[in-house]
Motif scaffolding. Structure first.
Motif, PDB file in Angstrom:
ATOM      1  N   MET A 135       0.812  -1.081   0.013  1.00 50.39           N
ATOM      2  CA  MET A 135       0.030   0.029  -0.101  1.00 50.39           C
ATOM      3  C   MET A 135       1.007   1.402   0.049  1.00 50.39           C
ATOM      4  O   MET A 135       1.897   1.519   0.833  1.00 50.39           O
ATOM      5  CB  MET A 135      -1.089   0.096   1.249  1.00 50.39           C
ATOM      6  CG  MET A 135      -1.983   1.018   1.186  1.00 50.39           C
ATOM      7  SD  MET A 135      -3.221   0.820   2.356  1.00 50.39           S
ATOM      8  CE  MET A 135      -3.766  -0.951   2.179  1.00 50.39           C
TER       9      MET A 135
ATOM     10  N   TYR B 158      -5.234   5.306   0.730  1.00 51.36           N
ATOM     11  CA  TYR B 158      -6.334   4.513   1.390  1.00 51.36           C
ATOM     12  C   TYR B 158      -7.136   5.288   2.706  1.00 51.36           C
ATOM     13  O   TYR B 158      -8.252   5.191   2.632  1.00 51.36           O
ATOM     14  CB  TYR B 158      -5.848   3.109   1.880  1.00 51.36           C
ATOM     15  CG  TYR B 158      -6.991   2.174   2.605  1.00 51.36           C
ATOM     16  CD1 TYR B 158      -7.739   1.447   1.702  1.00 51.36           C
ATOM     17  CD2 TYR B 158      -6.879   2.173   3.660  1.00 51.36           C
ATOM     18  CE1 TYR B 158      -8.628   0.697   2.189  1.00 51.36           C
ATOM     19  CE2 TYR B 158      -7.920   1.279   4.413  1.00 51.36           C
ATOM     20  CZ  TYR B 158      -8.898   0.711   3.533  1.00 51.36           C
ATOM     21  OH  TYR B 158      -9.755  -0.080   4.349  1.00 51.36           O
TER      22      TYR B 158
ATOM     23  N   CYS C 294      -7.795   9.095  -4.993  1.00 50.75           N
ATOM     24  CA  CYS C 294      -7.559   8.328  -3.979  1.00 50.75           C
ATOM     25  C   CYS C 294      -7.633   6.797  -4.023  1.00 50.75           C
ATOM     26  O   CYS C 294      -6.963   6.137  -4.002  1.00 50.75           O
ATOM     27  CB  CYS C 294      -8.006   8.802  -2.515  1.00 50.75           C
ATOM     28  SG  CYS C 294      -7.354  10.206  -1.997  1.00 50.75           S
TER      29      CYS C 294
ATOM     30  N   ILE D  39      -5.060   3.757  -5.006  1.00 56.36           N
ATOM     31  CA  ILE D  39      -4.744   2.467  -4.114  1.00 56.36           C
ATOM     32  C   ILE D  39      -4.331   1.671  -5.143  1.00 56.36           C
ATOM     33  O   ILE D  39      -3.489   0.648  -4.689  1.00 56.36           O
ATOM     34  CB  ILE D  39      -6.073   2.380  -3.439  1.00 56.36           C
ATOM     35  CG1 ILE D  39      -6.425   3.168  -2.284  1.00 56.36           C
ATOM     36  CG2 ILE D  39      -5.941   0.764  -3.026  1.00 56.36           C
ATOM     37  CD1 ILE D  39      -7.893   3.033  -1.826  1.00 56.36           C
TER      38      ILE D  39
END
Length: 87
Positions: free
Chosen positions: A1, A24, A49, A53
Motif C-alpha cells: 500500500m 487509502y 485516492c 490505491i
C-alpha cells in the motif's frame, strides 16, 4: 500500500485528530467521516485516492487532491508532527 511523502494532519468533527499517511486512509475519511457528502474537490479527491490505491504512481497527485478537498471543506491541514494518532 502506498504512503505519501509527507502525511497530512487534520481534525474532523466526530472523528477527532487524524494523521493521514496515504490514499487509502484519505479515501476512507472522504467516504465515511467527511463533513460534506459532495463537492467538486471532495469528489475529485475520492476518485484520485481510490485510483492511487491501485496505482502507486498516482499517490502524490491524490495527496494534492485531498489537500484541495480539505480547503474546500473549510478544514485546516498541517504536517504530521510525530504523534501516534494515525488514520
Amino acid at each position: 500500500m502506498s504512503k505519501w511523502s509527507a502525511p497530512v494532519r487534520l481534525t474532523l468533527d466526530g472523528a477527532g485528530d487524524q494523521t493521514v499517511h496515504g490514499p487509502y486512509a484519505a479515501a476512507m475519511l472522504l467516504m465515511i467521516s467527511w463533513p460534506t457528502k459532495s463537492g467538486t474537490q471532495r469528489d475529485r479527491a475520492e476518485r484520485m485516492c481510490l485510483a492511487a490505491i491501485k496505482d502507486a504512481t498516482a499517490s502524490e497527485g491524490a495527496r494534492d487532491a485531498f489537500l484541495a478537498a480539505i480547503e474546500e471543506a473549510g478544514l485546516t491541514a498541517g504536517r504530521e508532527s510525530g504523534d501516534p494518532i494515525a488514520a
